[in-house]
Design a protein around this motif. Structure first.
Motif, short mmCIF file in Angstrom:
data_model
loop_
_atom_site.label_atom_id
_atom_site.label_comp_id
_atom_site.label_asym_id
_atom_site.label_seq_id
_atom_site.Cartn_x
_atom_site.Cartn_y
_atom_site.Cartn_z
N PHE A 141 -0.54 8.30 9.83
CA PHE A 141 0.02 8.21 8.48
C PHE A 141 -0.57 6.99 7.80
O PHE A 141 -0.31 5.86 8.21
N MET A 142 -1.42 7.22 6.80
CA MET A 142 -2.05 6.13 6.06
C MET A 142 -2.73 5.14 7.01
O MET A 142 -2.61 3.93 6.88
N GLY A 143 -3.40 5.70 8.00
CA GLY A 143 -4.13 4.88 8.95
C GLY A 143 -3.31 4.32 10.10
O GLY A 143 -3.86 3.66 10.99
N GLN A 144 -2.00 4.56 10.10
CA GLN A 144 -1.12 4.05 11.15
C GLN A 144 -0.65 5.20 12.05
O GLN A 144 -0.25 6.25 11.57
N LYS A 145 -0.71 4.98 13.36
CA LYS A 145 -0.20 5.97 14.29
C LYS A 145 1.32 5.90 14.33
O LYS A 145 1.89 4.83 14.54
N VAL A 146 1.97 7.04 14.11
CA VAL A 146 3.43 7.10 14.17
C VAL A 146 3.83 8.32 14.98
O VAL A 146 3.06 9.28 15.11
N ARG A 147 5.04 8.28 15.51
CA ARG A 147 5.59 9.45 16.18
C ARG A 147 6.68 10.01 15.28
O ARG A 147 7.63 9.30 14.92
N ALA A 172 0.83 -1.20 0.00
CA ALA A 172 0.00 0.00 0.00
C ALA A 172 0.87 1.26 0.00
O ALA A 172 0.51 2.28 -0.61
N TYR A 173 2.03 1.18 0.66
CA TYR A 173 2.93 2.33 0.67
C TYR A 173 3.46 2.61 -0.74
O TYR A 173 3.48 3.77 -1.19
N GLU A 174 3.87 1.57 -1.44
CA GLU A 174 4.37 1.74 -2.80
C GLU A 174 3.31 2.37 -3.70
O GLU A 174 3.59 3.30 -4.45
N LEU A 176 23.52 21.02 -3.44
CA LEU A 176 23.52 21.65 -4.75
C LEU A 176 22.17 22.27 -5.07
O LEU A 176 22.10 23.31 -5.74
N SER A 177 21.09 21.63 -4.64
CA SER A 177 19.76 22.18 -4.91
C SER A 177 18.75 21.59 -3.95
O SER A 177 18.95 20.51 -3.39
N THR A 178 17.65 22.32 -3.75
CA THR A 178 16.53 21.85 -2.96
C THR A 178 15.25 22.08 -3.75
O THR A 178 15.18 22.98 -4.59
N GLU A 179 14.26 21.26 -3.49
CA GLU A 179 12.96 21.43 -4.14
C GLU A 179 11.87 21.01 -3.17
O GLU A 179 11.94 19.92 -2.58
N THR A 180 10.88 21.85 -3.00
CA THR A 180 9.75 21.54 -2.14
C THR A 180 8.48 21.48 -2.98
O THR A 180 8.21 22.38 -3.78
N VAL A 181 7.73 20.40 -2.82
CA VAL A 181 6.49 20.22 -3.56
C VAL A 181 5.40 19.78 -2.58
O VAL A 181 5.70 19.26 -1.50
N LEU A 182 4.16 19.97 -2.98
CA LEU A 182 3.03 19.46 -2.21
C LEU A 182 2.52 18.21 -2.90
O LEU A 182 2.17 18.23 -4.08
N PHE A 183 2.52 17.10 -2.16
CA PHE A 183 2.16 15.80 -2.74
C PHE A 183 1.00 15.20 -1.97
O PHE A 183 0.93 15.31 -0.74
N THR A 184 0.11 14.53 -2.68
CA THR A 184 -1.00 13.82 -2.04
C THR A 184 -0.87 12.34 -2.34
O THR A 184 -1.06 11.91 -3.48
N PRO A 185 -0.50 11.52 -1.36
CA PRO A 185 -0.40 10.08 -1.58
C PRO A 185 -1.74 9.50 -2.03
O PRO A 185 -2.80 9.97 -1.62
N ASP A 186 -1.66 8.48 -2.87
CA ASP A 186 -2.85 7.82 -3.40
C ASP A 186 -3.34 6.79 -2.38
O ASP A 186 -3.13 5.59 -2.52
N HIS A 187 -4.00 7.31 -1.35
CA HIS A 187 -4.48 6.45 -0.28
C HIS A 187 -5.65 7.16 0.40
O HIS A 187 -5.58 8.38 0.64
N PRO A 188 -6.74 6.46 0.72
CA PRO A 188 -7.91 7.13 1.29
C PRO A 188 -7.65 7.79 2.63
O PRO A 188 -8.37 8.73 3.00
N ASP A 189 -6.66 7.35 3.38
CA ASP A 189 -6.37 7.92 4.69
C ASP A 189 -5.20 8.90 4.67
O ASP A 189 -4.67 9.25 5.72
N ALA A 190 -4.79 9.33 3.46
CA ALA A 190 -3.64 10.23 3.34
C ALA A 190 -4.11 11.61 2.92
O ALA A 190 -5.05 11.75 2.14
N GLY A 191 -3.45 12.63 3.46
CA GLY A 191 -3.75 14.01 3.08
C GLY A 191 -2.57 14.65 2.38
O GLY A 191 -1.54 14.01 2.13
#
Length: 211
Positions: A157-163, A20-22, A184-199
């Motif tokens: 995180f994806m339905g799992q409690k993590v610290r 499911a993570y993949e 050398l470089s940095t990049e910040t993006v906003l990503f939405t995982p393909d999972h019903p419990d992910a934001g």
């Protein structure tokens, strides 16, 4: 909490997530762009360490397919089993990376994609310094994290409690630079995982070299 218990807790989360993570992160174009940048810097047959190798996709699979020798380390036995079956051209080891001996200059490249987030800041700093020393001079490191100024906070995180523990983006970049790497470089993006419990979550990618 000890480093050992942190690793055990992280392993339990990813044992539960498995494939499911993949699937949730397969659509990250920024991850693949980071891999393409790294692959473009490597000579044929380079030695690559993949820290927190997960299911082996896309990182180990991409680099092994390009002819490089990839060693993946993951604390989750479920992930290591999946990776071994999915990416037979790479080698995978079930271990806590903090306990794995790393020779100075042993690798041409190191990948650290989202594998620090369940470690304390002290552990993250110590590990990144070790990984920097494991790179040969001129070697490359790519890292990714979720930038946030938080320490040991409980999140779902994806339905799992993590610290989770992380840094604000600038502080994370400074930590990596202090470990002996040139960012050398940095990049910040906003990503939405393909999972019903992910934001939505911010992702910070760094491309680095050991001078």
């Amino acid at each position: 909490m000890t480093d050992e218990s942190q690793a055990q807790r992280a392993a339990a989360v990813f044992d539960a997530l498995g494939l499911a993570y993949e699937r949730a992160f397969a659509g990250s174009e920024t991850h693949r762009a980071s891999l393409a940048w790294l692959a473009g810097r490597l000579e044929p047959g380079s030695r690559v360490l993949d820290v927190g190798s997960g299911t082996g996709r896309p990182t180990a699979e991409t680099l092994a397919a390009a002819g490089h020798g990839v060693l993946g380390i993951d604390a989750s036995p479920v992930m290591v089993d999946l990776a071994t079956r999915q990416v037979p051209d790479a080698a995978f080891q079930h271990a806590d990376i903090q306990q794995v001996p790393l020779q100075n200059g042993a690798f041409d490249a190191v990948c650290v994609y989202f594998s620090l987030l369940q470690m304390s800041r002290t552990t993250q700093e110590t590990l990144v310094r070790r990984l920097a020393r494991a790179l040969r001079a001129g070697g490359s490191m790519v890292l990714a994290t979720v930038p946030a100024d938080v320490e040991d906070v409980e999140v779902v995180f994806m339905g799992q409690k993590v610290r989770a523990t992380s840094y604000a983006a600038e502080d994370f970049t400074d930590m990596v630079a202090a470990a002996g790497l040139t960012v050398l470089s940095t990049e910040t993006v906003l990503f939405t995982p393909d999972h019903p419990d992910a934001g939505h979550e911010p992702h910070l990618f760094l491309r680095c070299v050991r001078e």
